[in-house]
Design an enzyme around this catalytic site. Structure first.
Site, PDB file in Angstrom:
ATOM      1  N   ASP A  93       0.850  -1.208   0.000  1.00  0.00           N
ATOM      2  CA  ASP A  93       0.000   0.000   0.000  1.00  0.00           C
ATOM      3  C   ASP A  93       0.879   1.250   0.000  1.00  0.00           C
ATOM      4  O   ASP A  93       0.384   2.372  -0.125  1.00  0.00           O
ATOM      5  CB  ASP A  93      -1.020  -0.016   1.149  1.00  0.00           C
ATOM      6  CG  ASP A  93      -0.385  -0.020   2.520  1.00  0.00           C
ATOM      7  OD1 ASP A  93       0.861  -0.033   2.609  1.00  0.00           O
ATOM      8  OD2 ASP A  93      -1.135  -0.008   3.524  1.00  0.00           O
ATOM      9  N   SER A  94       2.205   1.065   0.072  1.00  0.00           N
ATOM     10  CA  SER A  94       3.130   2.192  -0.121  1.00  0.00           C
ATOM     11  C   SER A  94       2.919   2.814  -1.495  1.00  0.00           C
ATOM     12  O   SER A  94       3.368   3.936  -1.748  1.00  0.00           O
ATOM     13  CB  SER A  94       4.587   1.718   0.020  1.00  0.00           C
ATOM     14  OG  SER A  94       4.826   0.589  -0.802  1.00  0.00           O
ATOM     15  N   ASP A 105      -0.901  -6.397  -0.470  1.00  0.00           N
ATOM     16  CA  ASP A 105      -0.991  -5.760   0.849  1.00  0.00           C
ATOM     17  C   ASP A 105      -2.445  -5.375   1.136  1.00  0.00           C
ATOM     18  O   ASP A 105      -3.083  -4.697   0.317  1.00  0.00           O
ATOM     19  CB  ASP A 105      -0.134  -4.478   0.793  1.00  0.00           C
ATOM     20  CG  ASP A 105       0.417  -4.093   2.144  1.00  0.00           C
ATOM     21  OD1 ASP A 105       0.170  -4.812   3.123  1.00  0.00           O
ATOM     22  OD2 ASP A 105       1.116  -3.064   2.201  1.00  0.00           O
ATOM     23  N   LYS A 147      -0.632  -9.663   2.737  1.00  0.00           N
ATOM     24  CA  LYS A 147       0.041  -9.153   3.945  1.00  0.00           C
ATOM     25  C   LYS A 147      -0.963  -8.309   4.715  1.00  0.00           C
ATOM     26  O   LYS A 147      -1.750  -7.562   4.109  1.00  0.00           O
ATOM     27  CB  LYS A 147       1.265  -8.304   3.587  1.00  0.00           C
ATOM     28  CG  LYS A 147       1.943  -7.725   4.840  1.00  0.00           C
ATOM     29  CD  LYS A 147       3.289  -7.106   4.535  1.00  0.00           C
ATOM     30  CE  LYS A 147       3.200  -5.709   3.951  1.00  0.00           C
ATOM     31  NZ  LYS A 147       2.542  -4.718   4.846  1.00  0.00           N
ATOM     32  N   GLU A 149      -1.400  -5.858   8.250  1.00  0.00           N
ATOM     33  CA  GLU A 149      -0.781  -5.149   9.384  1.00  0.00           C
ATOM     34  C   GLU A 149      -1.551  -5.420  10.660  1.00  0.00           C
ATOM     35  O   GLU A 149      -2.784  -5.370  10.653  1.00  0.00           O
ATOM     36  CB  GLU A 149      -0.790  -3.627   9.146  1.00  0.00           C
ATOM     37  CG  GLU A 149       0.250  -3.156   8.171  1.00  0.00           C
ATOM     38  CD  GLU A 149       0.322  -1.632   8.058  1.00  0.00           C
ATOM     39  OE1 GLU A 149      -0.119  -0.913   8.977  1.00  0.00           O
ATOM     40  OE2 GLU A 149       0.824  -1.165   7.026  1.00  0.00           O
ATOM     41  N   GLU A 159       8.782  -4.126  11.080  1.00  0.00           N
ATOM     42  CA  GLU A 159       9.129  -2.789  10.574  1.00  0.00           C
ATOM     43  C   GLU A 159       9.479  -1.855  11.720  1.00  0.00           C
ATOM     44  O   GLU A 159       8.752  -1.793  12.737  1.00  0.00           O
ATOM     45  CB  GLU A 159       7.961  -2.201   9.768  1.00  0.00           C
ATOM     46  CG  GLU A 159       8.279  -0.764   9.284  1.00  0.00           C
ATOM     47  CD  GLU A 159       7.385  -0.240   8.178  1.00  0.00           C
ATOM     48  OE1 GLU A 159       6.465  -0.970   7.734  1.00  0.00           O
ATOM     49  OE2 GLU A 159       7.618   0.910   7.755  1.00  0.00           O
TER      50      GLU A 159
HETATM   51  O1  KIV Z   1       3.476  -1.093   1.726  1.00  0.00           O
HETATM   52  C1  KIV Z   1       4.657  -1.434   1.808  1.00  0.00           C
HETATM   53  O2  KIV Z   1       5.470  -1.168   0.931  1.00  0.00           O
HETATM   54  C2  KIV Z   1       5.069  -2.169   3.002  1.00  0.00           C
HETATM   55  C3  KIV Z   1       6.521  -2.491   3.155  1.00  0.00           C
HETATM   56  C4  KIV Z   1       7.332  -1.294   3.334  1.00  0.00           C
HETATM   57  C5  KIV Z   1       6.751  -3.526   4.198  1.00  0.00           C
HETATM   58  O3  KIV Z   1       4.257  -2.520   3.794  1.00  0.00           O
END
Ligand code: KIV
Length: 298
Positions: free
Chosen positions: A54-55, A93, A123, A125, A192
């Site tokens: 989600d970055s 994510d 993934k 969080e 992280e």
């Molecule tokens: O969204 C992302 O890029 C991340 C990584 C930095 C672990 O969660």
């Protein structure tokens, strides 16, 4: 997509393979990807895991945080990444609030990442409170990578992007979060923004691989945002990032050279143009748009 000239890094990366890598002490290289061309390059460069993070809200969309990113956006980028990938595992994510409302809603969203996006895993969080959701997804056959420590989706609750686990109390919480997520069935856990010693202790304790970002060298693997490692984020130089290229500077200089050559009439040169067709060609003429192209190539 083409694999011409690429070094072979072996068979596709799977969950059992990642677990074996931990057992053998082989480090895991994970990086973010958001489109087919980058995915192809990073996959051929030997990435074990491509994270459609989600970055993308920050590096692709130019937002201040990851919070506005939606499930549909991640799925869109997963599809593009899947088209460019042949070996790496693709992890989608789960964006803000896509996994937090209920385990059932999380499962519906996670399922779409696999069935519509072509991801192999998701993934998610969150610490101990996210464990029932992880267990529900794993039970339904969705491989889950956990993410504890600094949680970008909780940036406001944490009071900014702050290292987590520096005090005895915080360290105990991060350790407990990692244990709970591993016990719930996650196949790997991102750590992280965690002090290096704490990350190394957690890594030694867990049976699943840890993937660190700003968590020191003691993790089983590392993850970086591809734009950071390639030097595409000129205004961001976090301490934990190592840059392996300076593409922003190179790209800017290339643009200026192109602009100068266009202005001076240097580009296009004669070899960049097309000749006149004097006879009917036997086969299709080379200046016809081909399927998959975006302009005349011949
Ligand atoms: O969204 C992302 O890029 C991340 C990584 C930095 C672990 O969660």
């Amino acid at each position: 997509m083409s694999t011409q000239g690429a070094e072979s890094f072996g068979k596709p990366v799977t969950v059992p393979r990642l677990l074996r890598m931990k057992e053998r002490g082989e480090r895991i290289a994970m990086v973010t990807a958001y489109d087919a061309t980058f995915a192809q390059m990073l996959d051929q460069g030997g990435a074990d895991i491509l994270l459609v993070g989600d970055s993308l809200g920050m590096v692709v969309q130019g937002r201040e945080t990851t919070l506005p990113v939606t499930v549909d956006e991640i799925i869109y980028h997963c599809r593009a990444v899947a088209r460019g990938t042949s070996r790496a595992m693709i992890v989608g994510d789960m964006p803000f609030l896509s996994a937090q409302i209920s385990p059932e809603e999380a499962l519906r969203n996670a399922g779409r990442f696999l069935s519509e996006g072509g991801a192999h895993a998701v993934k998610l969080e969150g610490g101990r409170s996210a464990a029932p959701t992880v267990a529900r997804l794993v039970d339904a056959g969705v491989p889950v990578m956990g993410h504890v420590g600094l949680l970008p989706q909780s940036v406001h609750a944490m009071g900014g992007f702050r290292v987590q686990g520096r005090t005895v109390e915080e360290a105990a919480r991060v350790r407990d979060d990692a244990r709970a997520i591993a016990d719930a069935g996650a196949f790997a856990i991102v750590l992280e923004g965690v002090p290096s010693d704490l990350a190394a202790e957690i890594t030694a304790e867990l049976h699943v691989p840890t993937i660190g970002i700003g968590a020191g060298p003691g993790c089983d693997g590392q993850v970086l945002v591809s734009y950071d490692l390639l030097g595409l984020t000129p205004n961001l130089r976090p301490k934990f990032v190592k840059r392996y290229a300076e593409w922003f500077e190179e790209g800017r200089a290339a643009m200026t050279r192109y602009r100068d050559e266009v202005r001076e009439g240097v580009f296009p040169a004669p070899e960049h143009g097309f000749g006149v067709v004097r006879e009917e060609p036997a086969a299709a003429p080379s200046n016809v748009l081909r399927i998959g192209g975006y302009g005349p190539r011949g």
